[in-house]
Design a protein around this motif. Structure first.
Motif, PDB file in Angstrom:
ATOM      1  N   PHE A 237      13.089   1.482  18.279  1.00 44.88           N
ATOM      2  CA  PHE A 237      12.681   0.221  19.265  1.00 44.88           C
ATOM      3  C   PHE A 237      13.410  -1.018  18.600  1.00 44.88           C
ATOM      4  CE2 PHE A 237       9.005   2.850  19.927  1.00 44.88           C
ATOM      5  CZ  PHE A 237       8.820   2.858  21.299  1.00 44.88           C
ATOM      6  N   VAL A 238      13.725  -1.095  17.302  1.00 41.66           N
ATOM      7  CA  VAL A 238      14.510  -2.107  16.752  1.00 41.66           C
ATOM      8  C   VAL A 238      15.844  -1.883  16.701  1.00 41.66           C
ATOM      9  CG1 VAL A 238      14.763  -3.653  14.603  1.00 41.66           C
ATOM     10  CG2 VAL A 238      12.501  -2.802  15.416  1.00 41.66           C
ATOM     11  N   GLN A 239      16.488  -0.950  16.099  1.00 44.64           N
ATOM     12  CA  GLN A 239      17.799  -0.431  15.825  1.00 44.64           C
ATOM     13  C   GLN A 239      18.334   0.245  17.089  1.00 44.64           C
ATOM     14  OE1 GLN A 239      17.189   1.096  11.846  1.00 44.64           O
ATOM     15  NE2 GLN A 239      18.481  -0.469  11.112  1.00 44.64           N
ATOM     16  N   GLY A 240      17.340   0.909  18.017  1.00 45.17           N
ATOM     17  CA  GLY A 240      18.000   1.726  19.075  1.00 45.17           C
ATOM     18  C   GLY A 240      18.541   2.953  18.903  1.00 45.17           C
ATOM     19  N   PHE A 241      18.438   3.448  17.637  1.00 44.40           N
ATOM     20  CA  PHE A 241      18.986   5.049  17.781  1.00 44.40           C
ATOM     21  C   PHE A 241      17.877   5.657  16.707  1.00 44.40           C
ATOM     22  CE2 PHE A 241      20.318   2.819  13.701  1.00 44.40           C
ATOM     23  CZ  PHE A 241      20.355   3.871  12.825  1.00 44.40           C
ATOM     24  N   LEU A 242      18.061   7.293  17.072  1.00 42.94           N
ATOM     25  CA  LEU A 242      17.574   8.024  16.060  1.00 42.94           C
ATOM     26  C   LEU A 242      18.510   8.961  15.429  1.00 42.94           C
ATOM     27  CD1 LEU A 242      14.456   9.112  18.197  1.00 42.94           C
ATOM     28  CD2 LEU A 242      14.220   7.610  16.101  1.00 42.94           C
ATOM     29  N   ASP A 243      18.903   9.306  14.079  1.00 43.72           N
ATOM     30  CA  ASP A 243      20.147  10.028  13.533  1.00 43.72           C
ATOM     31  C   ASP A 243      19.311  11.102  12.863  1.00 43.72           C
ATOM     32  OD1 ASP A 243      18.947   8.778  11.497  1.00 43.72           O
ATOM     33  OD2 ASP A 243      20.830   7.761  10.912  1.00 43.72           O
TER      34      ASP A 243
ATOM     35  N   GLN B  98      14.827  -1.062   5.475  1.00 46.81           N
ATOM     36  CA  GLN B  98      15.960  -1.468   4.719  1.00 46.81           C
ATOM     37  C   GLN B  98      15.816  -2.256   3.538  1.00 46.81           C
ATOM     38  OE1 GLN B  98      17.446  -3.614   8.141  1.00 46.81           O
ATOM     39  NE2 GLN B  98      19.350  -2.279   8.706  1.00 46.81           N
ATOM     40  N   ARG B  99      14.524  -2.942   3.495  1.00 44.90           N
ATOM     41  CA  ARG B  99      14.162  -3.563   2.403  1.00 44.90           C
ATOM     42  C   ARG B  99      13.807  -2.594   1.297  1.00 44.90           C
ATOM     43  NH1 ARG B  99      11.127  -7.271   6.167  1.00 44.90           N
ATOM     44  NH2 ARG B  99      12.330  -9.093   6.612  1.00 44.90           N
TER      45      ARG B  99
ATOM     46  N   LEU C  86       6.222   3.837  11.215  1.00 42.47           N
ATOM     47  CA  LEU C  86       6.980   2.683  10.962  1.00 42.47           C
ATOM     48  C   LEU C  86       8.505   3.054  10.901  1.00 42.47           C
ATOM     49  CD1 LEU C  86       7.367  -0.112   9.971  1.00 42.47           C
ATOM     50  CD2 LEU C  86       7.352   0.744   7.572  1.00 42.47           C
ATOM     51  N   ILE C  87       9.021   4.358  10.681  1.00 40.71           N
ATOM     52  CA  ILE C  87      10.457   4.684  10.730  1.00 40.71           C
ATOM     53  C   ILE C  87      10.692   4.753  12.075  1.00 40.71           C
ATOM     54  CG2 ILE C  87      12.039   6.412  10.358  1.00 40.71           C
ATOM     55  CD1 ILE C  87      10.574   6.947   7.720  1.00 40.71           C
ATOM     56  N   TYR C  88       9.996   5.414  12.932  1.00 47.68           N
ATOM     57  CA  TYR C  88      10.130   5.633  14.343  1.00 47.68           C
ATOM     58  C   TYR C  88      10.426   4.172  14.951  1.00 47.68           C
ATOM     59  CZ  TYR C  88       9.812   7.237  19.263  1.00 47.68           C
ATOM     60  OH  TYR C  88       9.811   7.423  20.433  1.00 47.68           O
ATOM     61  N   TYR C  89       9.509   3.339  14.753  1.00 51.10           N
ATOM     62  CA  TYR C  89       9.232   2.086  15.553  1.00 51.10           C
ATOM     63  C   TYR C  89      10.669   1.327  15.178  1.00 51.10           C
ATOM     64  CZ  TYR C  89       8.507  -2.980  16.169  1.00 51.10           C
ATOM     65  OH  TYR C  89       8.616  -4.066  16.521  1.00 51.10           O
ATOM     66  N   GLU C  90      11.056   1.269  13.784  1.00 48.39           N
ATOM     67  CA  GLU C  90      12.180   0.325  13.465  1.00 48.39           C
ATOM     68  C   GLU C  90      13.654   1.054  13.790  1.00 48.39           C
ATOM     69  OE1 GLU C  90      11.954  -0.640   9.508  1.00 48.39           O
ATOM     70  OE2 GLU C  90      10.449  -2.204   9.718  1.00 48.39           O
ATOM     71  N   ARG C  91      13.679   2.566  13.977  1.00 52.07           N
ATOM     72  CA  ARG C  91      14.792   3.073  14.217  1.00 52.07           C
ATOM     73  C   ARG C  91      15.021   2.988  15.744  1.00 52.07           C
ATOM     74  NH1 ARG C  91      18.071   5.866  10.433  1.00 52.07           N
ATOM     75  NH2 ARG C  91      17.641   4.712   8.531  1.00 52.07           N
TER      76      ARG C  91
END
Length: 432
Positions: free
Chosen positions: A30-36, A259-260, A23-28
């Motif tokens: 594909f959704v937010q566009g970055f991996l920090d 984020q929620r 889930l973290i990988y998908y949202e960071r």
């Protein structure tokens, strides 16, 4: 049977860690566009949990079954104890929290009165207090006390104080400094996230109309040039052309699941909230300068006018901004309220060290800064007879050790707020 009973919770923990990482990988990505770096740290933690679960399952059918059972019982007892203490600490130490902003029919969005909100980023984490009037800071009476002079600082998130505690905002520091010099004043913090002059004008006509102000300081931000244009495209006028408002009730903030979850932790778990913040801070201290890893959601267009490479004709945009500023001054003149216009730089306009590496989300690393915008503001203020305070020189002359801007987030640190308060103080004291 014992092996099966023990295997079930281990399997649940294994599948949960894998699902959480996915889930973290998908949202960071594909959704937010970055991996920090913080995301990579979370991957490392979930990976370690998954490996521990696999090792536990493998050991269940060996002579180490009893040892595995004791380890998992110990972890379960420790986890439940920590959760109970964390929840109780949250109930005792964290005030009831509310959304930081709500949509509004007139001023597009506003701070919710008499609330506390959790504000966090990779640079900071704190609880923001909003008083009963809808302004950041301590409670004050709607009616001005006898002998007190009221000053309103208007602006966006810089003036609101995003990135610092309630007692570190420029408005709070300025009030304390003026009172220390013997002036009986109240400095009202009218800053709100993403406000531009048209929203400050509406705020002045509504919220501040009954505040009996003595001085209004309109603080113009570099992001206002494009934001003003966007809000004007949504503005409503009556038949005579009088501005009614900018309706923002349908612009809801969309949050990802992670984020929620972070918001829920901020609202309920005191120690976990601190742990997540410090882990984020540690992770990003070791992050290299990489545009893709700096900021998730950034709009480089809002700062294009501050760069030498910008060739767009901005005159109509500046005229729109000054139409709102002139309307604010007219409002003040009719009510015998002093009016001052100020502008200040973002970190990339100060020097090469402030706001790094955060600036790379908004501009190329080799970008050349232009002073066309502050010069145009100064020229328009002079043309219209508006008293103007240019804070660019003061920020560029700063020689303190503490940075003025955060590293990733673009807002001021406490040092930046102290500098603004110091520069405003003599100009305001002259009028008191």
């Amino acid at each position: 049977t014992l092996h099966l009973v023990m295997a079930i919770p281990i399997l649940i923990a294994l599948l949960s860690s894998i699902a959480f990482a996915g889930l973290i990988y998908y949202e960071r990505y594909f959704v937010q566009g970055f991996l920090d770096n913080f995301t990579l740290l979370l991957f490392a933690i979930t990976g370690a949990v998954a490996l521990f679960c696999l090792a536990s399952l493998a050991l269940l059918r060996t002579e180490n079954t009893e040892r595995v059972r004791k380890i998992w019982l110990g972890l379960l007892a420790t986890g439940l104890t920590y959760l109970a203490v964390d929840v109780l600490a949250g109930l005792a130490l964290i005030p009831p929290l509310s959304p930081a902003l709500v949509g509004d029919q007139t001023v597009h969005h506003r701070l919710l009165p008499a609330t506390h909100s959790a504000i966090y980023s990779r640079d900071f984490s704190y609880i923001q207090s909003v008083n009963s009037l809808g302004l950041r800071g301590p409670n004050i009476a709607r009616q001005k006390p006898d002998g007190v002079q009221r000053i309103a600082l208007l602006g966006d998130s810089f003036i609101m104080g995003k990135g610092v505690e309630d007692h570190e905002t420029a408005s709070y520091v300025l009030e304390q400094n003026l009172r220390h010099d013997g002036h009986l004043v109240e400095v009202l913090n009218g800053g709100v996230d993403s406000y531009s002059p048209i929203l400050s004008l509406l705020q002045l006509r509504t919220l501040f109309a009954v505040m009996d102000l003595d001085l209004v300081v309109c603080n113009l931000d570099m992001s206002d040039l494009l934001q003003e244009q966007a809000y004007r495209g949504r503005a409503a006028y009556n038949e005579s052309g009088h501005l009614i408002g900018v309706d923002g009730r349908r612009d809801e903030l969309s949050l990802t699941r992670t984020q929620r979850w972070r918001n829920w932790i901020n609202e309920h778990l005191y120690f976990s909230r601190l742990l997540v913040y410090h882990l984020q801070h540690w992770a990003h201290q070791h992050q290299g300068i990489n545009v893709a890893n700096v900021v998730g959601l950034a709009n480089p267009a809002i700062l294009a006018h501050t760069l030498a490479s910008d060739t767009t004709d901005r005159e109509s945009q500046w005229q729109q901004i000054f139409a709102s500023i002139l309307a604010m001054r007219t409002f003040c003149v009719k009510r015998d309220i002093d009016f001052i216009l100020t502008t200040y730089p973002w970190g990339h306009q100060v020097n090469e060290h402030e706001w790094t590496p955060g600036r790379l989300a908004f501009m190329p690393q080799d970008a050349v800064i232009s002073d066309r915008s502050p010069k145009r503001i100064r020229s328009l203020a002079a043309d219209h007879g508006i008293e103007f305070l240019d804070l660019f020189p003061a920020f560029r002359a700063y020689e303190g050790k503490a940075p003025l801007y955060h590293s990733f987030d673009m807002h001021w640190t406490p040092a930046g707020h102290r500098l603004l308060a110091r520069e405003l103080q003599p100009h305001i004291a002259d009028r008191l």
